[in-house]
Design an enzyme around this catalytic site. Structure first.
Site, mmCIF file in Angstrom:
data_model
loop_
_atom_site.group_PDB
_atom_site.id
_atom_site.type_symbol
_atom_site.label_atom_id
_atom_site.label_comp_id
_atom_site.label_asym_id
_atom_site.label_seq_id
_atom_site.Cartn_x
_atom_site.Cartn_y
_atom_site.Cartn_z
ATOM 1 N N ASN A 1 -38.989 77.221 -25.460
ATOM 2 C CA ASN A 1 -38.887 75.763 -25.485
ATOM 3 C C ASN A 1 -37.483 75.416 -25.975
ATOM 4 O O ASN A 1 -37.206 75.457 -27.168
ATOM 5 C CB ASN A 1 -39.956 75.177 -26.428
ATOM 6 C CG ASN A 1 -39.837 73.669 -26.557
ATOM 7 O OD1 ASN A 1 -39.123 73.026 -25.793
ATOM 8 N ND2 ASN A 1 -40.537 73.106 -27.533
ATOM 9 N N LYS B 1 -36.025 72.615 -25.964
ATOM 10 C CA LYS B 1 -35.891 71.253 -26.521
ATOM 11 C C LYS B 1 -34.616 70.622 -25.931
ATOM 12 O O LYS B 1 -34.314 70.848 -24.770
ATOM 13 C CB LYS B 1 -35.893 71.296 -28.053
ATOM 14 C CG LYS B 1 -37.082 72.113 -28.593
ATOM 15 C CD LYS B 1 -37.280 71.987 -30.067
ATOM 16 C CE LYS B 1 -38.469 72.852 -30.488
ATOM 17 N NZ LYS B 1 -38.828 72.677 -31.899
ATOM 18 N N HIS C 1 -46.222 67.957 -27.712
ATOM 19 C CA HIS C 1 -45.438 68.641 -28.742
ATOM 20 C C HIS C 1 -45.323 67.728 -29.964
ATOM 21 O O HIS C 1 -45.237 66.508 -29.824
ATOM 22 C CB HIS C 1 -44.048 69.000 -28.201
ATOM 23 C CG HIS C 1 -43.305 69.910 -29.122
ATOM 24 N ND1 HIS C 1 -42.678 69.453 -30.258
ATOM 25 C CD2 HIS C 1 -43.136 71.260 -29.106
ATOM 26 C CE1 HIS C 1 -42.141 70.480 -30.898
ATOM 27 N NE2 HIS C 1 -42.408 71.587 -30.217
ATOM 28 N N GLU D 1 -42.992 66.977 -31.786
ATOM 29 C CA GLU D 1 -41.820 66.086 -31.803
ATOM 30 C C GLU D 1 -42.066 64.846 -30.946
ATOM 31 O O GLU D 1 -41.562 63.769 -31.248
ATOM 32 C CB GLU D 1 -40.571 66.867 -31.359
ATOM 33 C CG GLU D 1 -40.126 67.822 -32.470
ATOM 34 C CD GLU D 1 -39.495 69.121 -31.997
ATOM 35 O OE1 GLU D 1 -39.069 69.207 -30.838
ATOM 36 O OE2 GLU D 1 -39.441 70.064 -32.812
ATOM 37 N N GLU E 1 -49.170 74.941 -33.075
ATOM 38 C CA GLU E 1 -47.904 74.924 -33.799
ATOM 39 C C GLU E 1 -48.065 74.108 -35.082
ATOM 40 O O GLU E 1 -48.014 72.876 -35.038
ATOM 41 C CB GLU E 1 -46.812 74.274 -32.942
ATOM 42 C CG GLU E 1 -46.578 74.985 -31.624
ATOM 43 C CD GLU E 1 -45.197 74.675 -31.064
ATOM 44 O OE1 GLU E 1 -44.410 75.624 -30.932
ATOM 45 O OE2 GLU E 1 -44.906 73.506 -30.786
ATOM 46 N N GLY F 1 -39.257 75.053 -36.822
ATOM 47 C CA GLY F 1 -37.842 74.916 -37.173
ATOM 48 C C GLY F 1 -37.542 75.078 -38.654
ATOM 49 O O GLY F 1 -36.442 74.767 -39.104
ATOM 50 N N SER G 1 -41.309 78.895 -35.838
ATOM 51 C CA SER G 1 -40.424 79.901 -36.448
ATOM 52 C C SER G 1 -40.743 81.338 -36.015
ATOM 53 O O SER G 1 -40.655 82.261 -36.835
ATOM 54 C CB SER G 1 -40.435 79.771 -37.976
ATOM 55 O OG SER G 1 -39.924 78.508 -38.367
ATOM 56 N N GLY H 1 -36.156 77.781 -31.564
ATOM 57 C CA GLY H 1 -34.819 78.269 -31.912
ATOM 58 C C GLY H 1 -34.467 79.647 -31.343
ATOM 59 O O GLY H 1 -33.387 79.817 -30.753
HETATM 60 P P1 PGA Z 1 -39.213 76.927 -33.542
HETATM 61 O O1 PGA Z 1 -39.854 75.803 -32.568
HETATM 62 O O2 PGA Z 1 -39.492 78.256 -32.911
HETATM 63 O O3 PGA Z 1 -37.744 76.595 -33.568
HETATM 64 O O4 PGA Z 1 -39.875 76.777 -34.855
HETATM 65 C C1 PGA Z 1 -41.092 75.991 -31.967
HETATM 66 C C2 PGA Z 1 -41.499 74.793 -31.152
HETATM 67 O O5 PGA Z 1 -41.308 73.646 -31.632
HETATM 68 O O6 PGA Z 1 -42.007 74.923 -30.035
#
Ligand code: PGA
Length: 241
Positions: free
Chosen positions: A9, A11, A88, A90, A158, A164, A203, A225
């Protein structure tokens, strides 16, 4: 047999040059399926470069028309997307998306024959209050009652506090929650739940992926990330056997 998935992902990150690096690396594995959820402006180039499978990061709840800035399910289809992330955290947090809207988005995806990757997860405060199950039920139940789930549906768990932050869920905790999610799904879809792929996200890195993927109900990852780096993404894929 649930084939594991490594879903990237990106983003709002990445550019043509990063895309070219990934295409050149030609990351393939017979052990898992790879999915690239890319910013929509990169999808056309990704399709031409043969990157696969492709996913949208979001979709409009509308079919078409005067909705400035939106991208429809049929547009994602045209760009080669087989999958699309919806819900998601976000989007839930910054765009106030709720289950009623996500049901409409899911319907648009179904009409376009695109498989949803439906994201759920508790907030830090819900985790602290031991209210994870209630949070997940709230995000799942309305969907389950709409008769939208099928054998291809993917759910990504998640925990918001893990996204993140570098603070991934422990393998035990993630397994416990994945098992709970499968049980909740089974209440409406007894025959589909055992075969449904449940991804963990938050993460995920090469050093925690190995133990997470060993858990009985974890069928892969949604990776933020670490999916922006060919080397890290490849190392995570190597943990899947
Ligand atoms: P992250 O993001 O691996 O950076 O924690 C995961 C996600 O939001 O899908």
């Amino acid at each position: 047999m649930r084939k594991p998935i490594a879903a990237a992902n990106w983003k709002m990150n990445g550019d043509f040059s990063l895309l070219d690096d990934f295409a050149q690396a030609n990351i393939t594995s017979d052990k898992c399926e790879t999915i690239f959820a890319l910013p929509s402006v990169l999808l056309d180039r990704a399709q031409k470069l043969g990157l696969n499978a492709l996913a949208g990061q979001d979709v409009s709840a509308q079919v078409k028309g005067a909705f400035t800035g939106e991208i429809s399910a049929s547009m994602l289809k045209m760009l080669g997307c087989q999958y699309c992330i919806i819900g998601h955290s976000e989007r839930r947090q910054y765009h106030y998306e709720d289950e009623a809207l996500l049901i409409e988005k899911w319907r648009r995806l179904k009409e376009a024959e695109i498989t949803p990757i439906y994201c759920i997860g508790e907030l830090q405060a819900e985790y602290d209050a031991h209210a994870t199950q209630q949070a997940l039920e709230r995000q799942l139940r309305p969907i389950l009652e709409e008769n939208l789930v099928d054998h291809k549906t993917i759910i990504a768990y998640e925990p918001v506090w893990a996204i993140g932050t570098g603070k991934a869920a422990t393998p035990d905790y993630a397994q416990h929650v994945h098992q709970m999610i499968r049980q909740i799904v089974a209440q409406n879809y007894a025959s589909i739940a055992p075969a449904m792929r449940l991804l963990y996200g938050g993460s995920v890195k090469p050093d925690n992926a190995g133990l997470l993927i060993c858990q009985a109900d974890i069928d892969g990852f949604l990776i933020g990330g670490a999916s922006l780096d060919v080397g890290l993404f490849t190392k995570i894929i190597e943990t899947m056997k």
